[in-house]
Design a protein around this motif. Sequence first.
Motif, PDB file in Angstrom:
ATOM      1  N   PHE A 199       1.035  -1.147  -0.187  1.00 19.78           N
ATOM      2  CA  PHE A 199      -0.451  -0.275  -0.206  1.00 19.78           C
ATOM      3  C   PHE A 199       0.477   1.009  -0.484  1.00 19.78           C
ATOM      4  N   ASP A 200       0.388   1.976  -0.415  1.00 22.38           N
ATOM      5  CA  ASP A 200       1.243   3.511  -0.478  1.00 22.38           C
ATOM      6  C   ASP A 200       2.094   4.061   0.572  1.00 22.38           C
ATOM      7  N   GLN A 201       1.199   4.142   1.834  1.00 20.55           N
ATOM      8  CA  GLN A 201       1.787   5.019   2.998  1.00 20.55           C
ATOM      9  C   GLN A 201       3.011   3.629   3.613  1.00 20.55           C
ATOM     10  N   ILE A 202       2.627   2.296   3.557  1.00 22.41           N
ATOM     11  CA  ILE A 202       3.734   1.292   3.743  1.00 22.41           C
ATOM     12  C   ILE A 202       5.144   1.702   2.614  1.00 22.41           C
ATOM     13  N   ALA A 203       4.414   2.492   1.864  1.00 20.55           N
ATOM     14  CA  ALA A 203       6.318   2.194   0.511  1.00 20.55           C
ATOM     15  C   ALA A 203       6.444   3.295   0.676  1.00 20.55           C
ATOM     16  N   GLN A 204       6.020   4.369   1.369  1.00 19.83           N
ATOM     17  CA  GLN A 204       6.398   5.491   1.452  1.00 19.83           C
ATOM     18  C   GLN A 204       7.215   6.004   2.664  1.00 19.83           C
ATOM     19  N   GLY A 205       6.885   5.165   3.708  1.00 16.78           N
ATOM     20  CA  GLY A 205       7.960   4.152   5.100  1.00 16.78           C
ATOM     21  C   GLY A 205       8.985   3.848   4.931  1.00 16.78           C
ATOM     22  N   MET A 206       9.097   2.810   4.126  1.00 18.63           N
ATOM     23  CA  MET A 206      10.288   2.282   4.251  1.00 18.63           C
ATOM     24  C   MET A 206      10.686   2.669   3.224  1.00 18.63           C
ATOM     25  N   SER A 207      10.405   3.115   1.816  1.00 15.93           N
ATOM     26  CA  SER A 207      11.520   3.986   0.645  1.00 15.93           C
ATOM     27  C   SER A 207      12.292   5.702   1.734  1.00 15.93           C
ATOM     28  N   GLY A 208      12.346   5.351   3.226  1.00 16.94           N
ATOM     29  CA  GLY A 208      12.910   6.586   3.688  1.00 16.94           C
ATOM     30  C   GLY A 208      11.826   8.332   3.079  1.00 16.94           C
ATOM     31  N   LEU A 209      11.369   7.958   2.850  1.00 15.82           N
ATOM     32  CA  LEU A 209      10.761   9.328   2.101  1.00 15.82           C
ATOM     33  C   LEU A 209      10.247  10.007   3.662  1.00 15.82           C
ATOM     34  N   MET A 210       9.228   9.220   4.325  1.00 18.74           N
ATOM     35  CA  MET A 210       8.686  10.068   6.180  1.00 18.74           C
ATOM     36  C   MET A 210       9.654  10.327   6.309  1.00 18.74           C
ATOM     37  N   SER A 211      10.876   9.830   6.311  1.00 21.46           N
ATOM     38  CA  SER A 211      11.873  10.055   7.615  1.00 21.46           C
ATOM     39  C   SER A 211      13.005  11.332   7.450  1.00 21.46           C
ATOM     40  N   VAL A 212      12.261  11.765   6.224  1.00 22.57           N
ATOM     41  CA  VAL A 212      12.577  13.091   5.585  1.00 22.57           C
ATOM     42  C   VAL A 212      11.587  14.082   5.355  1.00 22.57           C
ATOM     43  N   THR A 213      10.200  13.597   5.530  1.00 18.84           N
ATOM     44  CA  THR A 213       9.628  14.687   5.654  1.00 18.84           C
ATOM     45  C   THR A 213       8.285  15.043   7.132  1.00 18.84           C
ATOM     46  N   TYR A 223      13.451   5.339  -6.537  1.00 23.66           N
ATOM     47  CA  TYR A 223      13.744   6.503  -7.117  1.00 23.66           C
ATOM     48  C   TYR A 223      13.765   7.826  -6.921  1.00 23.66           C
ATOM     49  N   MET A 224      12.340   8.371  -6.116  1.00 22.48           N
ATOM     50  CA  MET A 224      12.120   9.455  -5.892  1.00 22.48           C
ATOM     51  C   MET A 224      12.779  10.692  -4.951  1.00 22.48           C
ATOM     52  N   MET A 225      13.851   9.701  -4.103  1.00 29.85           N
ATOM     53  CA  MET A 225      14.273   9.642  -2.964  1.00 29.85           C
ATOM     54  C   MET A 225      15.471  10.897  -3.433  1.00 29.85           C
ATOM     55  N   ASP A 226      15.685  10.451  -4.846  1.00 31.05           N
ATOM     56  CA  ASP A 226      16.607  11.565  -5.695  1.00 31.05           C
ATOM     57  C   ASP A 226      17.933  12.228  -4.450  1.00 31.05           C
ATOM     58  N   PHE A 227      18.242  13.564  -5.041  1.00 27.75           N
ATOM     59  CA  PHE A 227      19.696  13.943  -3.754  1.00 27.75           C
ATOM     60  C   PHE A 227      19.886  13.680  -2.613  1.00 27.75           C
ATOM     61  N   GLN A 228      18.427  12.475  -1.856  1.00 29.56           N
ATOM     62  CA  GLN A 228      18.580  12.720  -0.944  1.00 29.56           C
ATOM     63  C   GLN A 228      19.660  10.703  -0.911  1.00 29.56           C
ATOM     64  N   THR A 229      19.238  10.479  -1.346  1.00 34.94           N
ATOM     65  CA  THR A 229      19.935   8.808  -1.706  1.00 34.94           C
ATOM     66  C   THR A 229      21.160   8.840  -1.494  1.00 34.94           C
ATOM     67  N   ALA A 230      21.582  10.133  -2.722  1.00 38.43           N
ATOM     68  CA  ALA A 230      22.994   9.953  -3.112  1.00 38.43           C
ATOM     69  C   ALA A 230      23.802  11.041  -2.374  1.00 38.43           C
ATOM     70  N   ASP A 279       9.617  16.032  15.109  1.00 34.68           N
ATOM     71  CA  ASP A 279       7.965  15.639  15.220  1.00 34.68           C
ATOM     72  C   ASP A 279       7.586  14.359  15.073  1.00 34.68           C
ATOM     73  N   GLY A 280       8.465  13.657  13.964  1.00 36.66           N
ATOM     74  CA  GLY A 280       8.804  12.732  14.245  1.00 36.66           C
ATOM     75  C   GLY A 280       8.513  12.041  12.914  1.00 36.66           C
ATOM     76  N   PRO A 281       7.910  10.677  12.285  1.00 37.09           N
ATOM     77  CA  PRO A 281       7.740  10.483  10.038  1.00 37.09           C
ATOM     78  C   PRO A 281       6.747  10.871   9.438  1.00 37.09           C
ATOM     79  N   MET A 282       6.509  11.417   8.722  1.00 39.28           N
ATOM     80  CA  MET A 282       4.954  12.552   8.083  1.00 39.28           C
ATOM     81  C   MET A 282       4.893  11.890   6.965  1.00 39.28           C
ATOM     82  N   ARG A 283       3.478  11.482   6.093  1.00 36.96           N
ATOM     83  CA  ARG A 283       3.687  10.896   4.963  1.00 36.96           C
ATOM     84  C   ARG A 283       3.171  12.601   4.134  1.00 36.96           C
ATOM     85  N   VAL A 284       3.348  12.162   3.112  1.00 36.20           N
ATOM     86  CA  VAL A 284       3.156  13.192   2.338  1.00 36.20           C
ATOM     87  C   VAL A 284       1.826  13.156   1.879  1.00 36.20           C
TER      88      VAL A 284
END
Length: 354
Positions: free
Chosen positions: A98-112, A165-172, A117-122
């Motif tokens: 599911f979308d939010q599971i992938a948001q969390g596992m990809s690192g996106l929520m850790s930088v949002t 892939y969408m984590m872009d410069f953050q993974t770099a 304040d803790g992790p945040m979903r897009v």
Amino acid sequence: MPEHMRGDDTLGGQDGSDYQYTHRNKRSITLNLKEPAGIRLLKQLISTADVVVENFRPDVKFRLGIDYETLAKEHPRLIYASISGFGQTGPLAQRPGFDQIAQGMSGLMSVTGKPGDGPMRVGIPIADLCAGIFAAQGILVALLERESSGRGQFLHTSLLESMVYMMDFQTARVLIDGEVPTQAGNYHPTSIPTGVYKARDGWMNIAVFGSKIWERFCDILGAPEWVTDPRYQDKRGRSVNRDSLNAEINRRLAAQDRAYWVQRFNEGGVACGLINDVKEVIEEEQVRHLGIVKEVVSAHHGHQRLVGQPVQLERTPSLIVRAAPKRGEHSAEILHELGLADSEMKRLKEEGVY
């Protein structure tokens, strides 16, 4: 095609706005793929298609006998695209995605979100959307390649791959610099000052990239001395002193309304824009000019306005010509096109095949 259609389980079900938006320009047929007759009808439909897209869990298509290898024996030009949660193989391949599971596992929520304040979903289903976009890109490449090879192929993506892939410069930053990114709130993590600032009447975004833009920004804000101030004169100094700089910027911005600053900054070559709510987006002058909001008439809901495609092809522009159907609304119509007789269709209906 999977039986589930996005929007069915959201507010309003098939009558809800999500369903109406997602399924415009489609016809809908339902098939019971647990019945051999349903599989036969699906294969008849596939014989007329260039592309098949599915988003079952990876093992389902093999159990049903509608995997690429099986279908390609009879349809070697077929393009077959699979979208899954975590990939077609591997230790997590069979997990539900599911979308939010992938948001969390990809690192996106850790930088949002704001630091501390803790992790945040897009606020949109970004993993779902991006996986669909990347699958569409793969399909287009496969169709182009088929022009030279004459052969179709299997392609696949996943919510997890799309988000990594969408984590872009953050993974770099991790892979090249060895630096683990953290939350930076509304401020850009590496380009300062870039973020959300408050004028007299509300919030806006300002983006200052590069030394020349920084000089223009300081001049427009009436603070040319910042260019030579040891705290702010270079990127590192602005990073270390981010909080004091942002406080100074907001203090000066408070003297005027947003419209004043948006005009001044953009005239001076500094990117700046309002922060709209979604209703304001639709009313935005430039959005109206671009014509991305289209009109269509639904047989079930009357006149509707929906967002169209974001890419404008000048010779073959996109149109919304059909409102969202009810599930299975076109089953009989499509089966007639396959050449099924009325008597056979009646029998299949009674047997629960469609």
